[in-house]
Design a protein around this motif. Structure first.
Motif, PDB file in Angstrom:
ATOM      1  N   MET A   1      49.120  45.961  54.116  1.00 33.29           N
ATOM      2  CA  MET A   1      49.132  44.571  54.576  1.00 33.29           C
ATOM      3  C   MET A   1      48.246  43.716  53.671  1.00 33.29           C
ATOM      4  N   CYS A   2      48.491  43.762  52.371  1.00 36.90           N
ATOM      5  CA  CYS A   2      47.669  43.044  51.403  1.00 36.90           C
ATOM      6  C   CYS A   2      48.050  41.564  51.344  1.00 36.90           C
ATOM      7  N   THR A   3      47.097  40.743  50.904  1.00 39.92           N
ATOM      8  CA  THR A   3      47.312  39.316  50.738  1.00 39.92           C
ATOM      9  C   THR A   3      46.730  38.893  49.399  1.00 39.92           C
ATOM     10  N   VAL A   4      47.487  38.087  48.626  1.00 35.15           N
ATOM     11  CA  VAL A   4      47.037  37.601  47.335  1.00 35.15           C
ATOM     12  C   VAL A   4      47.170  36.081  47.297  1.00 35.15           C
ATOM     13  N   VAL A   5      46.154  35.423  46.724  1.00 35.89           N
ATOM     14  CA  VAL A   5      46.176  33.978  46.492  1.00 35.89           C
ATOM     15  C   VAL A   5      45.684  33.733  45.072  1.00 35.89           C
ATOM     16  N   THR A   6      46.369  32.877  44.321  1.00 36.19           N
ATOM     17  CA  THR A   6      45.903  32.500  42.991  1.00 36.19           C
ATOM     18  C   THR A   6      45.682  30.994  42.936  1.00 36.19           C
ATOM     19  N   LEU A   7      44.722  30.592  42.104  1.00 36.21           N
ATOM     20  CA  LEU A   7      44.397  29.183  41.881  1.00 36.21           C
ATOM     21  C   LEU A   7      44.485  28.936  40.384  1.00 36.21           C
ATOM     22  N   GLY A   8      45.582  28.295  39.961  1.00 41.29           N
ATOM     23  CA  GLY A   8      45.867  28.198  38.541  1.00 41.29           C
ATOM     24  C   GLY A   8      44.867  27.369  37.768  1.00 41.29           C
ATOM     25  N   ALA A   9      44.463  26.205  38.302  1.00 37.56           N
ATOM     26  CA  ALA A   9      43.545  25.338  37.575  1.00 37.56           C
ATOM     27  C   ALA A   9      42.211  26.025  37.329  1.00 37.56           C
ATOM     28  N   GLN A  10      41.761  26.814  38.313  1.00 39.90           N
ATOM     29  CA  GLN A  10      40.489  27.515  38.198  1.00 39.90           C
ATOM     30  C   GLN A  10      40.643  28.902  37.579  1.00 39.90           C
ATOM     31  N   GLN A  11      41.884  29.356  37.381  1.00 38.71           N
ATOM     32  CA  GLN A  11      42.171  30.696  36.874  1.00 38.71           C
ATOM     33  C   GLN A  11      41.478  31.758  37.726  1.00 38.71           C
ATOM     34  N   LEU A  12      41.658  31.621  39.048  1.00 36.13           N
ATOM     35  CA  LEU A  12      41.108  32.567  40.009  1.00 36.13           C
ATOM     36  C   LEU A  12      42.247  33.330  40.676  1.00 36.13           C
ATOM     37  N   PHE A  13      42.001  34.597  40.932  1.00 35.28           N
ATOM     38  CA  PHE A  13      42.998  35.504  41.510  1.00 35.28           C
ATOM     39  C   PHE A  13      42.262  36.331  42.553  1.00 35.28           C
ATOM     40  N   GLY A  14      42.648  36.188  43.826  1.00 39.95           N
ATOM     41  CA  GLY A  14      41.966  36.920  44.892  1.00 39.95           C
ATOM     42  C   GLY A  14      42.934  37.721  45.725  1.00 39.95           C
ATOM     43  N   ARG A  15      42.456  38.850  46.244  1.00 36.12           N
ATOM     44  CA  ARG A  15      43.318  39.671  47.098  1.00 36.12           C
ATOM     45  C   ARG A  15      42.489  40.529  48.051  1.00 36.12           C
ATOM     46  N   THR A  16      43.153  40.931  49.130  1.00 33.52           N
ATOM     47  CA  THR A  16      42.664  42.023  49.967  1.00 33.52           C
ATOM     48  C   THR A  16      43.498  43.253  49.648  1.00 33.52           C
ATOM     49  N   MET A  17      42.847  44.400  49.586  1.00 33.21           N
ATOM     50  CA  MET A  17      43.546  45.670  49.382  1.00 33.21           C
ATOM     51  C   MET A  17      43.521  46.441  50.695  1.00 33.21           C
ATOM     52  N   ASP A  18      44.682  46.517  51.333  1.00 39.74           N
ATOM     53  CA  ASP A  18      44.796  47.164  52.636  1.00 39.74           C
ATOM     54  C   ASP A  18      45.573  48.465  52.573  1.00 39.74           C
ATOM     55  N   PHE A  19      45.965  48.885  51.368  1.00 38.88           N
ATOM     56  CA  PHE A  19      46.810  50.075  51.240  1.00 38.88           C
ATOM     57  C   PHE A  19      45.979  51.336  51.442  1.00 38.88           C
ATOM     58  N   PRO A  20      46.416  52.252  52.325  1.00 34.65           N
ATOM     59  CA  PRO A  20      45.631  53.463  52.598  1.00 34.65           C
ATOM     60  C   PRO A  20      45.719  54.467  51.460  1.00 34.65           C
ATOM     61  N   PRO A  21      44.611  54.742  50.772  1.00 33.91           N
ATOM     62  CA  PRO A  21      44.659  55.646  49.632  1.00 33.91           C
ATOM     63  C   PRO A  21      44.403  57.093  50.031  1.00 33.91           C
ATOM     64  N   ARG A  22      44.875  58.014  49.177  1.00 27.78           N
ATOM     65  CA  ARG A  22      44.515  59.420  49.315  1.00 27.78           C
ATOM     66  C   ARG A  22      43.164  59.695  48.655  1.00 27.78           C
ATOM     67  N   THR A  23      42.793  58.868  47.698  1.00 24.16           N
ATOM     68  CA  THR A  23      41.481  58.920  47.072  1.00 24.16           C
ATOM     69  C   THR A  23      40.922  57.503  47.086  1.00 24.16           C
ATOM     70  N   PRO A  24      39.596  57.332  47.033  1.00 24.25           N
ATOM     71  CA  PRO A  24      39.015  55.996  47.247  1.00 24.25           C
ATOM     72  C   PRO A  24      39.243  55.048  46.084  1.00 24.25           C
ATOM     73  N   TRP A  25      39.290  53.775  46.420  1.00 18.38           N
ATOM     74  CA  TRP A  25      39.363  52.714  45.424  1.00 18.38           C
ATOM     75  C   TRP A  25      37.970  52.442  44.872  1.00 18.38           C
ATOM     76  N   HIS A  26      37.877  52.256  43.545  1.00 17.80           N
ATOM     77  CA  HIS A  26      36.631  51.847  42.901  1.00 17.80           C
ATOM     78  C   HIS A  26      36.958  50.900  41.759  1.00 17.80           C
ATOM     79  N   LEU A  27      36.019  50.004  41.462  1.00 16.11           N
ATOM     80  CA  LEU A  27      36.160  49.203  40.258  1.00 16.11           C
ATOM     81  C   LEU A  27      36.092  50.136  39.051  1.00 16.11           C
ATOM     82  N   THR A  28      37.063  49.993  38.148  1.00 22.08           N
ATOM     83  CA  THR A  28      37.213  50.948  37.055  1.00 22.08           C
ATOM     84  C   THR A  28      37.572  50.215  35.772  1.00 22.08           C
ATOM     85  N   TYR A  29      37.012  50.699  34.677  1.00 23.44           N
ATOM     86  CA  TYR A  29      37.284  50.154  33.350  1.00 23.44           C
ATOM     87  C   TYR A  29      38.065  51.179  32.537  1.00 23.44           C
ATOM     88  N   VAL A  30      39.126  50.710  31.872  1.00 27.22           N
ATOM     89  CA  VAL A  30      39.918  51.550  30.972  1.00 27.22           C
ATOM     90  C   VAL A  30      39.911  50.882  29.603  1.00 27.22           C
TER      91      VAL A  30
END
Length: 298
Positions: A1-30
């Protein structure tokens, strides 16, 4: 049940992550030049761009829930059950991807939405198990400096199209959501986006209550077009209003994290609802610090 909103003038992108994972979500760099392989496929893929995003990992394979890359392209996947249709087999002469791996291909290999659109006919996204042996139907929201767009698997071929309302949730498809929004605003189902946004700005009608994907789409659209100059803090405040708490009736489908991406600053703010911690990182800093290796902030 995720929700995403973007604001083009400000170049902002926001979301909720509601998807049930088998492993935890973490901020990650590739890092750039990271090599990976889509599940059940034979081709190695080498990325061109660095990625910073909300990810989970299984046996050293990264599933990107959302993220931005060093060229200023952002993408998020959202659950799209029932409506999603995928070919049964990889088309000859194309690169095979699972729905779970598609966003890694988008962000790792492309610098703009236009680049993604130009190469969509060179890939086939099929219904296949990922490395955790699960199948996930997704649709995707993309953003760059030219606007906000979607890709929905509704036929044999994927296609990029504009999402001028700049909000997105789960099933149903965007056209269905727009028709439902029009009915909510007492407009014809064929109302243009300009008519919809004008009605949002003039109506005194309160947002619908409830947390299903249609109700959240309308809530997001009303908030987005009543607050076109919103700050990142104000956007985060709206995301809190659509956060699904972890309670017995939401034992699996609840909000795991909220995030705000600032595409101008190439910054990702990861609000971990399990730990209560905020992890904020800038992609250019990580590219200098970790030029060759992925890094997870745990």
């Amino acid at each position: 049940m995720c929700t995403v909103v973007t604001l083009g003038a400000q170049q902002l992108f926001g979301r909720t992550m509601d998807f049930p994972p088998r492993t935890p979500w973490h901020l990650t760099y590739v890092p750039p030049e990271y090599t990976w392989r889509a599940a059940e496929m034979a081709d190695d893929i080498c990325n061109r761009h660095a990625i910073l995003g909300g990810m989970r990992v299984v046996d050293d394979h990264y599933l990107v829930g959302d993220g931005l890359n060093d060229a200023g392209l952002a993408c998020a996947e959202l659950f799209f059950p029932v409506a999603a249709t995928y070919p049964d087999a990889v088309r000859p002469g194309t690169l095979g991807l699972t729905p779970q791996d598609f966003i890694m291909w988008v962000l790792g290999r492309h610098g703009s939405v236009a680049e993604v659109a130009a190469e969509l006919n060179r890939v086939t996204v099929i219904d296949a198990r990922w490395y955790d042996q699960q199948r996930y139907p997704f649709h995707w929201l993309l953003m760059d400096r030219t606007g906000t767009y979607i890709i929905e698997p509704l036929g044999d071929h994927l296609q990029v199209r504009a999402n001028p309302l700049a909000v997105f949730t789960n099933t149903p498809a965007l056209d269905d959501q727009l028709e439902r929004l029009a009915r909510f605003l007492h407009l014809p189902e064929t109302a243009t986006v300009a008519t919809l946004t004008k009605a949002i700005g003039t109506t005194e009608q309160a947002a619908p209550r409830g947390g299903n994907s249609v109700q959240r789409f309308i809530q997001a659209a009303l908030w987005r077009w009543r607050h076109p100059q919103a700050t990142s803090d104000e956007l985060l405040g709206f995301l809190k209003s659509v956060t699904v708490p972890q309670v017995p009736e939401h034992a699996h489908n609840y909000t795991h994290y909220r995030m705000i991406m600032d595409l101008n600053a190439q910054r990702y703010d990861f609000h971990d609802l399990h730990s209560g911690q905020l992890v904020s990182q800038r992609l250019p800093d990580l590219m200098r610090q970790f030029p060759h290796s992925p890094y997870r902030f745990e």
